[in-house]
Design an enzyme around this catalytic site. Structure first.
Site, PDB file in Angstrom:
ATOM      1  N   ALA A 144       0.836  -1.211   0.000  1.00  0.00           N
ATOM      2  CA  ALA A 144       0.000   0.000   0.000  1.00  0.00           C
ATOM      3  C   ALA A 144       0.871   1.262   0.000  1.00  0.00           C
ATOM      4  O   ALA A 144       0.902   2.020  -0.983  1.00  0.00           O
ATOM      5  CB  ALA A 144      -0.930  -0.022   1.207  1.00  0.00           C
ATOM      6  N   ALA A 145       1.608   1.470   1.101  1.00  0.00           N
ATOM      7  CA  ALA A 145       2.381   2.711   1.227  1.00  0.00           C
ATOM      8  C   ALA A 145       3.455   2.811   0.136  1.00  0.00           C
ATOM      9  O   ALA A 145       3.654   3.892  -0.446  1.00  0.00           O
ATOM     10  CB  ALA A 145       3.024   2.760   2.615  1.00  0.00           C
TER      11      ALA A 145
ATOM     12  N   TYR B  67     -30.551  16.966   5.287  1.00  0.00           N
ATOM     13  CA  TYR B  67     -31.638  16.119   5.781  1.00  0.00           C
ATOM     14  C   TYR B  67     -32.671  15.825   4.698  1.00  0.00           C
ATOM     15  O   TYR B  67     -33.126  16.726   3.996  1.00  0.00           O
ATOM     16  CB  TYR B  67     -32.350  16.781   6.965  1.00  0.00           C
ATOM     17  CG  TYR B  67     -33.680  16.094   7.284  1.00  0.00           C
ATOM     18  CD1 TYR B  67     -33.706  14.776   7.740  1.00  0.00           C
ATOM     19  CD2 TYR B  67     -34.891  16.754   7.075  1.00  0.00           C
ATOM     20  CE1 TYR B  67     -34.912  14.134   7.984  1.00  0.00           C
ATOM     21  CE2 TYR B  67     -36.106  16.116   7.326  1.00  0.00           C
ATOM     22  CZ  TYR B  67     -36.109  14.797   7.780  1.00  0.00           C
ATOM     23  OH  TYR B  67     -37.295  14.154   8.013  1.00  0.00           O
TER      24      TYR B  67
ATOM     25  N   GLU C  57       9.985  -5.638  -3.566  1.00  0.00           N
ATOM     26  CA  GLU C  57       8.948  -6.343  -2.802  1.00  0.00           C
ATOM     27  C   GLU C  57       9.382  -7.794  -2.659  1.00  0.00           C
ATOM     28  O   GLU C  57       9.643  -8.467  -3.659  1.00  0.00           O
ATOM     29  CB  GLU C  57       7.597  -6.227  -3.521  1.00  0.00           C
ATOM     30  CG  GLU C  57       6.504  -7.146  -2.993  1.00  0.00           C
ATOM     31  CD  GLU C  57       6.259  -7.041  -1.483  1.00  0.00           C
ATOM     32  OE1 GLU C  57       6.000  -5.941  -0.998  1.00  0.00           O
ATOM     33  OE2 GLU C  57       6.345  -8.083  -0.801  1.00  0.00           O
TER      34      GLU C  57
ATOM     35  N   TYR D 244      -4.718  -3.293 -13.650  1.00  0.00           N
ATOM     36  CA  TYR D 244      -3.986  -4.274 -14.448  1.00  0.00           C
ATOM     37  C   TYR D 244      -3.962  -5.616 -13.728  1.00  0.00           C
ATOM     38  O   TYR D 244      -3.679  -5.640 -12.527  1.00  0.00           O
ATOM     39  CB  TYR D 244      -2.534  -3.817 -14.645  1.00  0.00           C
ATOM     40  CG  TYR D 244      -2.316  -2.956 -15.860  1.00  0.00           C
ATOM     41  CD1 TYR D 244      -3.039  -1.780 -16.016  1.00  0.00           C
ATOM     42  CD2 TYR D 244      -1.402  -3.307 -16.843  1.00  0.00           C
ATOM     43  CE1 TYR D 244      -2.856  -0.995 -17.122  1.00  0.00           C
ATOM     44  CE2 TYR D 244      -1.212  -2.517 -17.965  1.00  0.00           C
ATOM     45  CZ  TYR D 244      -1.940  -1.360 -18.098  1.00  0.00           C
ATOM     46  OH  TYR D 244      -1.756  -0.578 -19.190  1.00  0.00           O
TER      47      TYR D 244
ATOM     48  N   CYS E 218      -6.925  -4.902   2.115  1.00  0.00           N
ATOM     49  CA  CYS E 218      -8.068  -4.782   3.027  1.00  0.00           C
ATOM     50  C   CYS E 218      -9.257  -5.614   2.540  1.00  0.00           C
ATOM     51  O   CYS E 218     -10.258  -5.722   3.248  1.00  0.00           O
ATOM     52  CB  CYS E 218      -8.475  -3.323   3.179  1.00  0.00           C
ATOM     53  SG  CYS E 218      -7.122  -2.293   3.745  1.00  0.00           S
TER      54      CYS E 218
ATOM     55  N   ASP F 159       2.491   0.718   7.721  1.00  0.00           N
ATOM     56  CA  ASP F 159       2.418  -0.099   8.938  1.00  0.00           C
ATOM     57  C   ASP F 159       3.745  -0.234   9.685  1.00  0.00           C
ATOM     58  O   ASP F 159       3.779  -0.818  10.760  1.00  0.00           O
ATOM     59  CB  ASP F 159       1.919  -1.510   8.591  1.00  0.00           C
ATOM     60  CG  ASP F 159       0.417  -1.551   8.391  1.00  0.00           C
ATOM     61  OD1 ASP F 159      -0.196  -0.467   8.382  1.00  0.00           O
ATOM     62  OD2 ASP F 159      -0.131  -2.654   8.242  1.00  0.00           O
TER      63      ASP F 159
END
Ligand code: FAD
Length: 831
Positions: free
Chosen positions: A283-284, A704, A305, A338, A315, A561
């Site tokens: 993510a980051a 409202y 990675e 992709y 998530c 994280d």
């Protein structure tokens, strides 16, 4: 008599000549056989072509409409024709390789691999397979058979696809050794593998492994023989590693004749390009890399990675497990659009992606990272001008005997989700233990129950969802119970039992069947790399950063994280591993890495999760945290409809607001319910982040219409109740406190339910007596004056009226059961 040496020589010479003759004969026989095979194969090819053509004509219904039975039969003929054609092609190829004198050319192996991969992409997609491709940015040239090598590499990759399980991974790596002067090609799959006993026969003609024949009907048994023949003809070597059930790895080594840098468009002389290295690709990391690219189109950006997948919707892993998301690519292409996000980053964003590559060290002095290619274990380095650490978090592994047994999983990435799905679908695991009742534990319990499993959450503490206060968590527990999820609190698993795979979870007082176990006892920040590099680790255990997300090394940023954030209410560093924060931080780190000076604000700790069709949210502090932080909190509990109650589909949401007694600053909110929770919690978060007080919430001017809200707005109604409490107009007790009093000190209190009798008769809390509100003034003498009084009604509004009446009559110690029956999480009598 022994023979003389000249006699022996003569005999040897004679034998040698005989051998030569025999070899010639064998050669001739081979050539004849080859010729025979080639002629027969050619002879067979032309009638086959005509059968193929006719079958196609029939299938395309040029010769009239076919019913489904005829279609099936003709499809079977087509399939057999194709198999026969493939077999003949392979025989021809192999015989050609055996008989013809090889004509060598310069062949670029990297180029061939790219083309083969392109050609086979569609086949891989049919099985939802992912390619993990690791090709060097060089041309690696060997001298050999151009068509033969192309065919061999094609066969290798095609086999890997054929024998992989759906949604698996096929890895293709090309490397080189400058000293040994060799090119290596590794094709690895994680499919069915080859049985141990059959491995040595696999390169023989006509041979197909027994499990391969069962798994995939088509196949000629010539593919591997062709590969071996070609490799040997090209002066190469081939090695096979395979394990049944674990997959196959084939390594081909060919002579390296020359290596040439890949041609790149000629560059005009430019200033030095900024080198941005990002570690972590979920993510980051990708967010940071993308932002940096937008701001600096010239920068050289690389994402490392260590896993295979990157930029996926982490998530949403539980939605993939529950089946809400049907295909794995719903996760992997969710962010980039992709199917292969690595390709997106490389081709669209011009960001180099090195997945399955682990950064093992940061050399701050020389500003470079040392990394290991996890495919071939090669260790290299890459320089950086700016480094962004987005190494995320790792699930905590509890120390429990038997924790290494099969079918005990953590849920962090796509691979984990696949394993869990495999256990559910392929192994029909139904008895599931979820260890830990936190955010992930509860979400996974939901997903597994939806998938048809029987789920038990085992939680060490006396409540689940520790970010909530106990009475709010109890509402969720009640809901889980309604949905068939068993929650065992104050319980610990002391051992997992089983044989290879888990069978039982042993608790202190019982043993539970367990075919699948999910460990969800928390996440810890992944900081080893940072720690070893001498970066400051904060008190929370995560990397310490300033407001620009800079570590103590100004050229190293950190996000997601692995870092701690500044909590807006606590006003101190706080560890909150959430995707929302990771993405926002990634963007800021990317901006600053590209030269901006952007600040990352503080966090209010907003969490929202789905528990079946109930929504559970929290922002700011809970009451326990507020007390620990010295805030002297005052809270209220208000169950309100999320829209006008007469609108079909209107649902109750149970709101808890917390304010600081003295300053009246809003410091926390929790909402649980099936109605619209998200927008309310976001509103509360906004007020908290802006340091607003309860009046600021009351003053909100909200949209409202009956369909969306009630006229005041549920949150504003709750804020008014809290203001009344802060002003000392009433005092209340929570459901948990009331439950304890009813069970332990009932005689010391008077419990009164002020709803009309018919409502009371229908449903009531055990221990509460009925005195309807309209009769209260007349019956006030029935209520003992020497005991505190607890009043309740459906939601609290009528109880408040009752409290005012009782106070008017001189009762001093009167409290409202906050949230009334709507927020009562325990057993109720229903008639
Ligand atoms: P991570 O996602 O942990 O990614 C870090 C990556 O860095 C990892 O892939 C790791 O392999 C890689 N890495 C680490 N060290 C190295 C190294 N040395 N070299 C190379 N690579 C390395 N959050 C929400 O806000 N809302 C939700 O609803 C929500 N639901 C969730 C549900 C589940 C089941 C899970 C598991 C998490 C959920 N989260 C949710 C949390 C959210 O997914 C994380 O906060 C987010 O993924 C963090 O992103 P990150 O990039 O910081 O770290």
């Amino acid at each position: 008599m022994s023979k003389s040496s000249s006699e022996i020589d003569r005999e040897i010479e004679k034998l040698r000549q005989e051998l030569q003759e025999k070899e010639k004969e064998i050669d001739q026989l081979r050539r004849d056989r080859s010729e025979y095979l080639r002629i027969s194969a050619h002879q067979l090819k032309s009638p086959l072509a005509s059968i193929s053509f006719s079958v196609d004509t029939l299938l395309k219904e040029y010769a009239g409409r076919l019913n489904w039975k005829q279609l099936r039969i003709i499809e079977a003929i087509k399939h057999s024709t194709e198999s026969l054609n493939a077999l003949i092609t392979d025989i021809l190829e192999l015989e050609r390789l055996k008989s013809e004198k090889p004509e060598f050319e310069y062949v670029n192996i990297v180029d061939i691999c790219s083309k083969v991969i392109d050609d086979l992409k569609a086949k891989a997609q049919e099985k939802e397979l992912s390619f993990n491709i690791n090709l060097p940015a060089k041309q690696l040239i060997t001298k050999g058979l151009r068509f033969g090598l192309r065919q061999a590499i094609y066969n290798l990759v095609e086999n890997a696809i054929k024998y992989s399980h759906p949604r698996g991974i096929v890895e293709i790596t090309v490397g080189y050794d400058e000293v040994e002067k060799s090119i290596s090609l590794i094709v690895r799959d994680y499919g069915i593998g080859i049985p141990e006993k059959e491995k040595e026969k696999i390169f023989e003609e006509f041979y197909r492994a027994s499990n391969a024949r069962k798994y995939e009907k088509s196949g000629t048994g010539f593919g591997m023989a062709i590969i071996k023949r070609v490799v040997e003809l090209c002066n190469g070597e081939i090695a096979l590693w395979s394990k049944e059930g674990e997959g196959t790895k084939i390594t081909v080594k060919l002579p390296l004749v020359k290596d040439v840098e890949s041609e790149k468009p000629s560059k005009k002389k430019e200033g030095k390009k900024r080198k941005i290295v990002v570690v972590g690709g979920v993510a980051a990391g990708p967010k940071a890399a993308s932002r940096a690219r937008r701001l600096d189109p010239e920068a050289e950006i690389t994402i490392f990675e260590k896993g295979y997948f990157l930029a996926y919707a982490g998530c949403a892993l539980t939605f993939y497990i529950s089946g809400l998301l049907k295909r794995r690519r719903d996760l992997t292409q969710a962010i980039t659009g992709y199917p292969d996000p690595a390709e997106f980053f490389r081709k669209v964003k011009k960001i180099d992606v090195k997945n399955l590559t682990e950064v093992i060290k940061i050399d701050r002095k020389n500003k470079k990272v040392i990394y290991r290619d996890l495919m071939n274990q090669g260790v290299r380095s890459m320089p950086y001008d700016v480094l962004i650490l987005a190494t995320g978090g790792t699930p905590i592994v509890p120390e429990i005997r038997g924790i290494d047994l099969g079918n005990i999983f953590y849920l962090r990435g796509v691979d984990d989700a696949e394993r869990i799905k495999h256990a559910l679908i392929n192994e029909m695991a139904r008895e599931v233990i979820v260890l830990g009742g936190g955010l992930i534990g509860v979400e996974i319990a939901d997903a597994l129950t939806v998938s048809g499993a029987r789920v038990t959450i085992v939680e060490k503490k006396n409540q689940i969802l520790p970010f909530l206060d106990p009475e709010m968590a109890a509402l969720v527990e009640k809901y889980l119970d309604l949905k068939g999820v068993r929650v065992l609190k104050n319980q610990e698993v002391i051992e997992f039992e089983g044989d290879k795979k888990v069978k039982f979870a042993k608790l202190r007082d019982r043993k539970l069947p367990a075919e699948l176990v999910i460990i969800a006892v928390g996440i810890k920040p992944n900081v080893e790399l940072a720690r070893e590099a001498g970066l400051t680790i904060g008190e929370t255990g995560a990397i310490s950063v300033n407001q620009y997300l800079q570590t103590n090394d100004p050229d190293i940023y950190a996000a997601g994280d692995c870092v701690e954030s500044w909590h807006a209410v606590f006003e101190k560093p706080f560890y909150l591993p959430l995707g929302s924060i990771a993405n926002r931080q990634g963007r800021v780190a990317g901006s600053n890495a590209a030269g901006l000076k952007q600040r990352f604000g503080s966090v209010s700790g907003t969490i929202i999760i789905k528990v079946f069709d109930c929504h559970v949210a929290k922002t700011g502090l809970n009451e326990r945290e507020a007390k620990e932080g010295g805030f002297d909190p005052v809270s209220c509990h208000v169950p309100e409809y999320d829209r006008e109650r007469f609108i079909p589909g209107a649902e109750i949401i149970s709101i808890k607001l917390i304010a600081c007694k003295k300053s009246k600053r809003l410091i926390g909110a929790q909402i649980v319910g099936r109605g619209e929770v998200a927008k309310r919690i976001d509103l509360a978060s906004t007020i908290i982040l802006k340091r607003g007080n309860v009046n600021d919430l009351i003053d909100l001017d909200l949209g409202y219409a009956p369909y969306y809200s009630n006229a005041m707005g549920a949150l504003v109604v709750a804020a008014n109740v809290l203001q009344n409490k802060l002003n000392g107009y009433f005092d209340g007790i929570t459901s948990i406190e009331a439950y304890k009093l009813i069970n332990e000190e009932k005689d010391k209190y008077t419990f009164i339910d002020v709803r009309p009798t018919y409502e009371y008769n229908q449903e009531r809390i055990p221990g509460f007596d009925s005195i309807p509100l309209e009769t209260l003034r007349d019956r006030v003498d029935e209520i003992p004056r020497n005991k505190p009084v607890i009043v309740t009604c459906e939601s609290g509004a009528r109880a408040y009226q009752a409290l005012l009446i009782l106070k008017e009559h001189g009762f001093e110690n009167v409290k409202i059961l906050e949230g009334g029956l709507r927020m009562w999480p325990y057993f109720m009598i229903r008639e």
